[in-house]
Scaffold this motif. Structure first.
Motif, PDB file in Angstrom:
ATOM      1  N   LYS A 194      68.420  59.201  35.128  1.00  0.00           N
ATOM      2  CA  LYS A 194      67.747  60.239  34.233  1.00  0.00           C
ATOM      3  C   LYS A 194      66.238  59.643  33.858  1.00  0.00           C
ATOM      4  CE  LYS A 194      71.726  62.769  32.146  1.00  0.00           C
ATOM      5  NZ  LYS A 194      72.410  62.998  31.197  1.00  0.00           N
ATOM      6  N   VAL A 195      66.439  58.558  33.371  1.00  0.00           N
ATOM      7  CA  VAL A 195      65.110  57.665  32.979  1.00  0.00           C
ATOM      8  C   VAL A 195      64.227  57.681  34.022  1.00  0.00           C
ATOM      9  CG1 VAL A 195      64.320  55.694  32.096  1.00  0.00           C
ATOM     10  CG2 VAL A 195      66.300  56.470  31.050  1.00  0.00           C
ATOM     11  N   GLU A 196      64.606  57.253  35.151  1.00  0.00           N
ATOM     12  CA  GLU A 196      63.937  57.190  36.316  1.00  0.00           C
ATOM     13  C   GLU A 196      63.193  58.604  36.814  1.00  0.00           C
ATOM     14  OE1 GLU A 196      64.270  56.093  41.366  1.00  0.00           O
ATOM     15  OE2 GLU A 196      65.467  55.018  39.746  1.00  0.00           O
ATOM     16  N   TYR A 197      63.974  59.429  36.764  1.00  0.00           N
ATOM     17  CA  TYR A 197      63.620  61.050  37.161  1.00  0.00           C
ATOM     18  C   TYR A 197      62.614  61.450  36.103  1.00  0.00           C
ATOM     19  CZ  TYR A 197      63.694  66.081  37.220  1.00  0.00           C
ATOM     20  OH  TYR A 197      63.230  67.345  37.440  1.00  0.00           O
ATOM     21  N   ILE A 198      62.825  61.326  34.647  1.00  0.00           N
ATOM     22  CA  ILE A 198      61.844  61.517  33.723  1.00  0.00           C
ATOM     23  C   ILE A 198      60.600  60.988  33.956  1.00  0.00           C
ATOM     24  CG2 ILE A 198      61.535  61.482  31.328  1.00  0.00           C
ATOM     25  CD1 ILE A 198      64.663  62.037  30.873  1.00  0.00           C
ATOM     26  N   LYS A 199      60.587  59.700  34.266  1.00  0.00           N
ATOM     27  CA  LYS A 199      59.348  58.935  34.384  1.00  0.00           C
ATOM     28  C   LYS A 199      58.601  59.370  35.590  1.00  0.00           C
ATOM     29  CE  LYS A 199      60.383  54.238  32.374  1.00  0.00           C
ATOM     30  NZ  LYS A 199      60.768  52.837  32.534  1.00  0.00           N
ATOM     31  N   LYS A 200      59.281  59.793  36.615  1.00  0.00           N
ATOM     32  CA  LYS A 200      58.553  60.460  37.718  1.00  0.00           C
ATOM     33  C   LYS A 200      58.120  61.616  37.254  1.00  0.00           C
ATOM     34  CE  LYS A 200      61.175  58.023  41.571  1.00  0.00           C
ATOM     35  NZ  LYS A 200      62.105  58.346  42.717  1.00  0.00           N
ATOM     36  N   THR A 245      54.112  62.830  37.546  1.00  0.00           N
ATOM     37  CA  THR A 245      53.498  63.935  38.335  1.00  0.00           C
ATOM     38  C   THR A 245      52.763  65.068  37.191  1.00  0.00           C
ATOM     39  OG1 THR A 245      55.573  63.750  39.635  1.00  0.00           O
ATOM     40  CG2 THR A 245      54.309  66.042  39.502  1.00  0.00           C
ATOM     41  N   LEU A 246      53.301  65.031  35.883  1.00  0.00           N
ATOM     42  CA  LEU A 246      52.534  65.958  35.275  1.00  0.00           C
ATOM     43  C   LEU A 246      51.246  65.527  34.882  1.00  0.00           C
ATOM     44  CD1 LEU A 246      55.576  67.043  33.052  1.00  0.00           C
ATOM     45  CD2 LEU A 246      54.547  68.510  34.622  1.00  0.00           C
ATOM     46  N   LYS A 247      51.176  64.241  34.454  1.00  0.00           N
ATOM     47  CA  LYS A 247      49.875  63.337  34.057  1.00  0.00           C
ATOM     48  C   LYS A 247      48.965  63.902  35.274  1.00  0.00           C
ATOM     49  CE  LYS A 247      51.310  59.931  30.554  1.00  0.00           C
ATOM     50  NZ  LYS A 247      51.394  58.895  30.361  1.00  0.00           N
ATOM     51  N   ASP A 292      48.977  66.083  37.457  1.00  0.00           N
ATOM     52  CA  ASP A 292      48.577  67.700  37.389  1.00  0.00           C
ATOM     53  C   ASP A 292      47.345  67.831  36.106  1.00  0.00           C
ATOM     54  OD1 ASP A 292      50.545  68.007  39.380  1.00  0.00           O
ATOM     55  OD2 ASP A 292      51.742  68.921  37.965  1.00  0.00           O
ATOM     56  N   ILE A 293      47.597  67.242  35.023  1.00  0.00           N
ATOM     57  CA  ILE A 293      46.643  67.377  34.128  1.00  0.00           C
ATOM     58  C   ILE A 293      45.359  66.724  34.562  1.00  0.00           C
ATOM     59  CG2 ILE A 293      46.012  66.609  31.721  1.00  0.00           C
ATOM     60  CD1 ILE A 293      48.907  66.729  30.884  1.00  0.00           C
ATOM     61  N   GLU A 294      45.168  65.748  35.093  1.00  0.00           N
ATOM     62  CA  GLU A 294      43.918  64.947  35.512  1.00  0.00           C
ATOM     63  C   GLU A 294      43.343  65.806  36.487  1.00  0.00           C
ATOM     64  OE1 GLU A 294      44.596  61.018  36.677  1.00  0.00           O
ATOM     65  OE2 GLU A 294      45.500  60.523  35.015  1.00  0.00           O
ATOM     66  N   GLU A 295      44.122  66.523  37.343  1.00  0.00           N
ATOM     67  CA  GLU A 295      43.683  67.541  38.299  1.00  0.00           C
ATOM     68  C   GLU A 295      42.795  68.614  37.583  1.00  0.00           C
ATOM     69  OE1 GLU A 295      42.282  69.161  41.744  1.00  0.00           O
ATOM     70  OE2 GLU A 295      43.026  67.258  41.471  1.00  0.00           O
ATOM     71  N   ILE A 296      43.536  69.249  36.734  1.00  0.00           N
ATOM     72  CA  ILE A 296      42.923  70.484  35.912  1.00  0.00           C
ATOM     73  C   ILE A 296      41.706  69.999  35.209  1.00  0.00           C
ATOM     74  CG2 ILE A 296      43.620  72.132  34.067  1.00  0.00           C
ATOM     75  CD1 ILE A 296      46.433  72.040  35.116  1.00  0.00           C
ATOM     76  N   GLN A 297      41.845  68.877  34.660  1.00  0.00           N
ATOM     77  CA  GLN A 297      40.526  68.452  33.750  1.00  0.00           C
ATOM     78  C   GLN A 297      39.358  68.070  34.699  1.00  0.00           C
ATOM     79  OE1 GLN A 297      42.329  65.456  31.455  1.00  0.00           O
ATOM     80  NE2 GLN A 297      42.672  66.941  29.804  1.00  0.00           N
TER      81      GLN A 297
END
Length: 70
Positions: free
Chosen positions: A7-13, A17-19, A21-26
């Protein structure tokens, strides 16, 4: 325990990925409108884009006065 590890490994991944995505948007945002925000942890006011929330600089003294910071 192993289940929690996965679960922890999945959450970190997911966070990574979300970070990204944010960088791409910004990076593609033109930052057409900004707002001022006081960052408590840094003890300073910064200028943020209203659309992507990227820090785009620091306000001028005039902007600080207009927004009630001075």
């Amino acid at each position: 325990m192993e289940n929690n590890d996965k679960k922890v490994e999945y959450i970190k991944k997911e966070i990574k990925t979300l970070k990204e995505d944010i960088e791409e948007i910004q990076s593609t945002c033109e930052h057409p409108k900004t707002k001022l925000k006081f960052l408590e942890e840094e003890k300073r006011v910064v200028k943020l884009c209203l659309e992507c929330e990227k820090r785009v600089g620091f306000p001028t003294n005039e902007e600080l006065k207009e927004n009630g910071y001075l």
